[in-house]
Design an enzyme around this catalytic site. Structure first.
Site, PDB file in Angstrom:
ATOM      1  N   GLU A  33       0.804  -1.269  -0.071  1.00 23.43           N
ATOM      2  CA  GLU A  33       0.110  -0.134  -0.160  1.00 23.43           C
ATOM      3  C   GLU A  33       0.801   1.193  -0.062  1.00 23.43           C
ATOM      4  O   GLU A  33       0.425   2.251  -0.577  1.00 23.43           O
ATOM      5  CB  GLU A  33      -0.855   0.069   1.124  1.00 23.43           C
ATOM      6  CG  GLU A  33      -1.965  -1.367   1.310  1.00 23.43           C
ATOM      7  CD  GLU A  33      -2.494  -1.508  -0.030  1.00 23.43           C
ATOM      8  OE1 GLU A  33      -2.792  -0.558  -0.991  1.00 23.43           O
ATOM      9  OE2 GLU A  33      -2.955  -2.789  -0.407  1.00 23.43           O
ATOM     10  N   HIS A  43       1.796   1.921  -3.502  1.00 19.34           N
ATOM     11  CA  HIS A  43       0.677   2.693  -4.212  1.00 19.34           C
ATOM     12  C   HIS A  43       1.093   4.249  -3.980  1.00 19.34           C
ATOM     13  O   HIS A  43       0.881   5.148  -4.851  1.00 19.34           O
ATOM     14  CB  HIS A  43      -0.512   2.151  -3.681  1.00 19.34           C
ATOM     15  CG  HIS A  43      -0.870   0.790  -4.612  1.00 19.34           C
ATOM     16  ND1 HIS A  43      -0.717   0.848  -5.937  1.00 19.34           N
ATOM     17  CD2 HIS A  43      -1.773  -0.111  -3.749  1.00 19.34           C
ATOM     18  CE1 HIS A  43      -1.216  -0.614  -6.455  1.00 19.34           C
ATOM     19  NE2 HIS A  43      -1.684  -1.249  -4.909  1.00 19.34           N
TER      20      HIS A  43
END
EC number: 3.4.24.-
Length: 478
Positions: A330, A333
């Site tokens: 994450e 990202h």
């Protein structure tokens, strides 16, 4: 005179082929019981610290002796690291616990150039190491013999839920995300970046761990030790600047919809957390079972954004490696990385940015992820991760060419004989570009392309970039 002290623990291994045991990591049906032997080199008469900066253990894996070299991860925490929890009546309680003498290590296996290790030595050895291309887990056994440990492979853990675990990010998930367009030739960056991160544990985490904040803290430390190791390969220093535990109740409504929870968490972070704790990125850790196969979600290409430099991660496994890989995904990202396509590879295993958690977890980024990251850095240029931490920010081991300086310093005043540094002012002398470092010679940066670190084993050489004294890690390392 240096004497080698052998801590005499029986070096034995008893394989339990086909047997089963219940460990913290779950039911394991194939494992070995090992008794690691610690080898410590200390000056005669020296007092052994609680947690040494470097340690070495001998143990057997698959009946063969291996030597595990460990080095304390001194870049794990920022010096102003703080923890916040809440009293039953809602009062905010913030402390700055001493973290310098912690027990979290990175390491390698002797004579295995491709090996890695991320280990907690707080109570025995707990963590994982890569040996001959395979990932092994190790943890202490709760037996009367406190030195016994179990060593096992991830695939030998019985899986209660075989459903695929996925990241919820899609290309069209966020209207605010505009795909990065290639406007000019891509410049490969070798500069180190610094991400100062806060982890927030919601109230369900408190319930899951029976209100024991120490257990939650230890769990987060174990996860973050691996995240820190993962990003070192990309020349990104991820440091933990804060941990917040919602001990008296959630500050947002944590929902099964990961999209809604991420939006609420980002809003709370912008209007509350950021005003009292400086940070670059925040990640929410929750046992909440998100809708569908989703175990994590983050905005793409939003590092440094006050609201959207965030992610949400499900605490879905008792294996810290899996949760760490998910949180690293994450964060990836946020740093502009998209999901890997089928042609993106990591030596036969799924990479960090695979949309699905692999049965054989990897701690590697694919070349695709490097391209996404470099593209993001080139065209978005997030400013908050450019600042080089000072000693007032980061606790880190000084290394050649990458000394951490006090505020206002240009060079290390503790080296009065250095011809490049004015010891009276801690400034570089006139005409000097640098004072020390693997790429500093006669006070000048060495030419771009000069080898500054010779490859070991199947690794790759590192080269000077011509604009800094440090020896940047080759971005094409495996």
């Amino acid at each position: 005179m240096i004497q080698v002290l052998l801590v005499t623990i029986c070096l034995a291994a008893f394989p339990y082929q086909g047997s089963s045991i219940i460990l913290e990591s779950g039911n394991v049906n194939d494992y070995e019981i090992v008794y690691p032997r610690k080898v410590t080199a200390l000056p005669k008469g020296a007092v052994q610290p609680k947690y040494e900066d470097t340690m070495q253990y001998e143990l057997k894996v698959n009946g063969e002796p291996v030597v595990l070299h460990l080095e304390k991860n001194k870049g794990l925490f920022s010096k102003d690291y703080s923890e916040t929890h809440y009293s039953p009546d809602g009062r905010k309680i913030t402390t700055n616990p001493p973290v310098e003498d912690h027990c979290y290590y990175h390491g390698r296996i002797q004579n295995d150039a491709d090996s890695t290790a991320s280990i907690s030595a707080c109570n025995g050895l707990k963590g994982h190491f890569k040996l001959q291309g395979e990932m092994y887990l190790i943890e202490p056994l709760k037996l009367s013999d406190s030195e016994a440990h179990a060593v096992f492979k991830y695939e030998h853990i019985e899986k209660e839920d075989e459903d695929p675990k996925m990241c919820g990010v899609t290309e069209t998930n966020w209207e605010s995300y505009e795909p990065i367009k290639k406007a000019s030739p891509l410049v490969v960056t070798t500069y180190q970046r610094y991400v100062e991160l806060v982890v927030v544990a919601d109230h369900r985490m408190v319930t899951k761990y029976n209100g024991n904040l120490i257990i939650i803290r230890t769990w987060v430390y174990e996860i973050f030790n691996t995240i820190n190791e993962i990003y070192q390969r990309m020349n990104i220093h991820v440091a933990l600047v804060g941990l917040e535990i919602w001990s008296n109740g959630d500050k947002i409504i944590v929902q099964s919809s990961a999209d809604v929870t991420l939006d609420l968490f980002g809003t709370w972070g912008e209007i509350d957390l950021l005003k009292r704790k400086s940070h670059d990125n925040a990640q929410l850790l929750t046992p909440t079972d998100f809708d569908g196969p989703t175990i994590g979600l983050a905005y793409v290409g939003t590092m440094c954004d006050p609201k959207r430099s965030t992610g949400v991660v499900q605490d879905f496994s008792p294996i810290n490696l899996l949760v760490a890989v998910t949180m690293a995904h994450e964060i990836g990202h946020n740093l502009g990385m998209n999901h890997d396509e089928n042609y993106c590879s990591c030596g036969g295993f799924a990479c960090i940015m695979s949309p699905v958690i692999s049965p054989q977890p990897s701690k590697l980024f694919s070349y695709c992820s490097y391209i996404h990251y470099w593209t993001y850095i080139n065209y978005r240029n997030p400013q908050c991760i450019l600042n080089k931490p000072l000693r007032t920010d980061i606790v880190s081991t000084p290394v050649s060419g990458n000394e951490l300086l006090e505020a206002g310093e240009e060079c290390d005043c503790d080296s009065p004989g250095n011809p490049c540094c004015d010891a009276a002012t801690c400034k570089l002398r006139p005409g000097a570009q640098c004072a020390e470092g693997l790429c500093c010679e006669q006070c000048r940066f060495m030419k771009e392309g000069t080898v500054c670190r010779i490859a070991r084993g199947d690794d790759m050489d590192d080269y000077c970039n011509g604009i800094s004294a440090g020896c940047p890690r080759n971005p094409f390392h495996a």
